[in-house]
Design an enzyme around this catalytic site. Structure first.
Site, PDB file in Angstrom:
ATOM      1  N   GLU A 144      -3.360   7.600  -4.332  1.00  0.00           N
ATOM      2  CA  GLU A 144      -3.592   6.722  -5.477  1.00  0.00           C
ATOM      3  C   GLU A 144      -4.971   7.023  -6.047  1.00  0.00           C
ATOM      4  O   GLU A 144      -5.953   6.978  -5.293  1.00  0.00           O
ATOM      5  CB  GLU A 144      -3.487   5.263  -5.047  1.00  0.00           C
ATOM      6  CG  GLU A 144      -3.461   4.291  -6.223  1.00  0.00           C
ATOM      7  CD  GLU A 144      -3.150   2.872  -5.778  1.00  0.00           C
ATOM      8  OE1 GLU A 144      -1.962   2.494  -5.836  1.00  0.00           O
ATOM      9  OE2 GLU A 144      -4.100   2.181  -5.359  1.00  0.00           O
TER      10      GLU A 144
ATOM     11  N   ARG B 261       0.846  -1.185   0.000  1.00  0.00           N
ATOM     12  CA  ARG B 261       0.000   0.000   0.000  1.00  0.00           C
ATOM     13  C   ARG B 261       0.885   1.240   0.000  1.00  0.00           C
ATOM     14  O   ARG B 261       1.926   1.270   0.655  1.00  0.00           O
ATOM     15  CB  ARG B 261      -0.926   0.012   1.227  1.00  0.00           C
ATOM     16  CG  ARG B 261      -2.078  -0.972   1.151  1.00  0.00           C
ATOM     17  CD  ARG B 261      -3.063  -0.599   0.059  1.00  0.00           C
ATOM     18  NE  ARG B 261      -4.223  -1.494   0.015  1.00  0.00           N
ATOM     19  CZ  ARG B 261      -4.323  -2.562  -0.759  1.00  0.00           C
ATOM     20  NH1 ARG B 261      -3.296  -2.890  -1.550  1.00  0.00           N
ATOM     21  NH2 ARG B 261      -5.409  -3.306  -0.754  1.00  0.00           N
TER      22      ARG B 261
ATOM     23  N   HIS C 228      -1.152  -0.098 -10.203  1.00  0.00           N
ATOM     24  CA  HIS C 228      -1.783  -1.061  -9.293  1.00  0.00           C
ATOM     25  C   HIS C 228      -2.285  -2.286 -10.063  1.00  0.00           C
ATOM     26  O   HIS C 228      -3.469  -2.653  -9.983  1.00  0.00           O
ATOM     27  CB  HIS C 228      -2.933  -0.395  -8.536  1.00  0.00           C
ATOM     28  CG  HIS C 228      -3.220  -1.064  -7.217  1.00  0.00           C
ATOM     29  ND1 HIS C 228      -3.639  -0.371  -6.102  1.00  0.00           N
ATOM     30  CD2 HIS C 228      -3.160  -2.358  -6.828  1.00  0.00           C
ATOM     31  CE1 HIS C 228      -3.824  -1.214  -5.099  1.00  0.00           C
ATOM     32  NE2 HIS C 228      -3.531  -2.438  -5.521  1.00  0.00           N
TER      33      HIS C 228
END
Length: 337
Positions: free
Chosen positions: A276, A248, A295
């Protein structure tokens, strides 16, 4: 396989994910194991048709976008016994009321860990070979420089650090076994003996950062890990080190990392960022020391079908009275993603 009685089941997720997660064959098998309407998908639990179905449901097959299973919802689901999640974390929909009720909960997090670990493995091996740095040098200078001529390049005896013996971290450690690497692990909940069983040497986090040329982050995003790799800790990395983050973004201080990479002291492979998505004006897009992906390390494309298969496997165990392979326990959630 003997199924005494087919339980009533219900899908709960965003409808658009149904065909992404469940192949026609998997849906057919779910239909043979349960009494389920494949065209009825709960995106909300307060719709009359869903409320009527939920009142008879014993097994809830959930996915991305499942609404929270709060006390009010559970009050309308007196027969519910199991929640089988065809995705990773259950924190968004499994509430305290589920644990108080004693529901059986399962997750496909182990299935989702596979592609993340594969991405990390590829990044670790590329980093050890100096691929990211040499690519930039080759592109800028147009001069061919064999890797054998570059000091420190290579994966023979390369020191690799893994931060977090999470489900994904353990899978990465397993995938690293065949390679001639020196592997180290930092995790406050793992003993030296447990680390050795995983094929790694346990080190305090600061020591791991000082000693490893390649560091891959696999810690969960919990309050204790937010900003874990701050400016002080990033400064511990040796010159030329590569930091890989598939966990993360908030675990790494983005501003501090940008300074370190911008100075050319270290490089980074980032599949996750904080924030993000990363703003379009972010220097991370242009810094030569950053390999940035959107991602994609988690289940992607046809890999998503593995999540549906995992839920089917758990359903098969449930209806035949066998223990679930990927059961989630309440006490584990404080230290998991």
């Amino acid at each position: 396989m003997i199924v005494v009685q087919r339980p009533v089941a219900l899908f709960a997720m965003r409808s658009r994910h149904m065909t992404e997660v469940f192949t026609p064959d998997v849906l057919e098998q779910i239909g043979r194991l349960t009494r389920i309407d494949p065209d009825l998908v709960a995106e909300r639990f307060d719709e009359p048709r869903i409320r009527r179905a939920l009142a008879e449901t014993e097994v809830l097959i959930t996915g991305w976008g499942c609404p929270p299973l709060d006390a009010a919802t559970l009050a309308g689901a007196p027969r519910l016994r199991a929640v089988l999640h065809a995705a990773g974390s259950v924190k968004a929909h499994v509430t305290q009321a589920c644990w108080d009720r004693g529901l059986t909960v399962s997750s496909a997090a182990a299935a989702n860990a596979i592609p993340v670990a594969e991405y990390a493995l590829a990044a670790i091996l590329f980093a050890g070979k100096g691929v990211f740095t040499l690519r930039e040098r080759y592109r800028d200078d147009r001069v061919f420089t064999p890797a054998a001529m570059v000091p420190g390049v290579g994966n023979f005896g390369q020191r690799v650090g893994i931060i977090g013996a999470s489900r994904i971290g353990r899978r990465v450690l397993e995938l690293l076994h065949p390679f001639d690497l020196d592997v180290y692990l930092a995790d406050p909940y793992v003993t030296a003996a447990e680390a050795a069983d995983l094929g790694a040497t346990l080190l305090p986090l600061d020591d791991l950062l000082r000693d490893c040329a390649v560091v891959s982050v696999h810690a969960p995003s919990i309050p204790e890990t937010h900003g874990l790799l701050d400016a002080r800790r990033l400064a511990l990395l040796p010159d030329g080190a590569v930091l890989i983050n598939t966990a993360r973004g908030e675990i790494v201080d983005t501003a501090a990392l940008t300074v370190e990479v911008g100075a050319g002291r270290i490089s980074a492979v980032l599949d996750v960022t904080d924030p993000e998505p990363v703003p379009s004006t972010s220097p991370l897009f242009d810094l030569p020391g950053v390999f940035l992906t959107p991602h994609v390390s988690g289940s992607h494309g046809n890999e998503i079908h593995r999540l549906g298969q995992s839920a089917l496997d758990e359903l098969r165990r449930y209806v035949t009275g066998r223990p679930l392979a990927h059961r989630v326990h309440e006490h584990e959630l404080a230290r998991s993603a």
